[in-house]
Design a protein around this motif. Sequence first.
Motif, PDB file in Angstrom:
ATOM      1  N   ALA A   1       0.817  -1.206   0.000  1.00 49.55           N
ATOM      2  CA  ALA A   1       0.000   0.000   0.000  1.00 49.55           C
ATOM      3  C   ALA A   1       0.855   1.262   0.000  1.00 49.55           C
TER       4      ALA A   1
ATOM      5  N   TYR B   1       2.403   1.865  -3.399  1.00 49.95           N
ATOM      6  CA  TYR B   1       1.433   2.230  -4.432  1.00 49.95           C
ATOM      7  C   TYR B   1       0.910   3.652  -4.238  1.00 49.95           C
ATOM      8  N   TYR B   2       0.523   3.993  -2.992  1.00 46.37           N
ATOM      9  CA  TYR B   2      -0.132   5.276  -2.748  1.00 46.37           C
ATOM     10  C   TYR B   2       0.840   6.415  -2.431  1.00 46.37           C
ATOM     11  N   HIS B   3       1.945   6.105  -1.782  1.00 49.84           N
ATOM     12  CA  HIS B   3       2.891   7.162  -1.406  1.00 49.84           C
ATOM     13  C   HIS B   3       4.075   7.275  -2.361  1.00 49.84           C
TER      14      HIS B   3
ATOM     15  N   ARG C   1      -7.507  -2.251   1.458  1.00 48.25           N
ATOM     16  CA  ARG C   1      -8.563  -1.241   1.480  1.00 48.25           C
ATOM     17  C   ARG C   1      -9.766  -1.733   2.270  1.00 48.25           C
TER      18      ARG C   1
ATOM     19  N   ILE D   1      -5.977   1.023   4.444  1.00 49.86           N
ATOM     20  CA  ILE D   1      -5.883   2.186   3.565  1.00 49.86           C
ATOM     21  C   ILE D   1      -7.092   3.068   3.810  1.00 49.86           C
TER      22      ILE D   1
ATOM     23  N   VAL E   1      -8.715   6.680   2.433  1.00 48.61           N
ATOM     24  CA  VAL E   1      -8.609   7.720   1.413  1.00 48.61           C
ATOM     25  C   VAL E   1      -9.373   8.947   1.880  1.00 48.61           C
TER      26      VAL E   1
END
Length: 305
Positions: free
Chosen positions: A11, A14-16, A43, A48, A50
């Motif tokens: 995670a 991918y996101y940071h 998720r 995770i 958002v």
Amino acid sequence: MEDEELLSRAAWHYYHDGLTQADIGERLNLPRLKISRMLEKARRLGLIQVQINSIYGSCLALERALSERFGLHATMVIPALAGVNLNDRLGQAAAQYLMQTLQTGDMLAIGWGDTVTRALQRLAYTVASRNISIISLTGGVTGYLQGLGLPQIAAPNIHLIPAPIVASSVTLAQALREEPQIAELFAMTRLAHAALVGIGATNAQATLVQSGYVSPAELTLFQRMGAVGDILGQFFDSHGVPLDIPLHGQLIGVSLEQLRGIPIRIGASGGSQKVSAMVGALRGGHINVLVTDEDTATALLREGA
């Protein structure tokens, strides 16, 4: 490497770090499809979160209007999206609200139904990491909580009423409510910091009807008596006033009056078929936090005028 650590690494990359799933797969020596499934699992478990930093991200104008109209503590309105399971999206939103609200050691009381179940699926990590206790507000919860993927929650932190939601008679219901174990659980609900409940409509798709607790003929009778919806199996009219019907005496669960003793009462519901039920629940003060979608929010403001 522990499963949770692996999910967290994927995670974060991918996101940071902005890596593609293929890049992450190379770094972790895993196929891209495996990475995709891991990100989805992270998720759903709540690893995770958002956050959309925009005044339009959660339909702010509708939230303010609903809070003012019905005197709500908080409102979360998600954007409309056709062709996607609404209960799943509302469950995600309710879980997000609870992630921001629940503190370490809090107790969360739960009703039953599809949207509540979907929210709980996404709260597994938050519940476990913050040592949050879960207690059911009615019987009949054990069955639909099975298979939710909550193995990391310590068993002592889950308190479920060991009875059906509806007993076969008023006499049996009274006897069950007086059983020491069940009476103790009822008393524990008063310690809950927040409650999450669904709002049922009075139609053939209602959970109580689908589960066989209420027959179509009984539902028709309740409608003629003015019922517009139910919470925790308790039917109420357009002003939120509970009906005087034998079914309520057969229920194994807290009353709507007892529910109002919990500080934060979240109702997660949406869809055109639920509008009348939601207006009744709001007018009756049975919930003070609303999670819904923008189409339903617009209809609530129109019908609740």
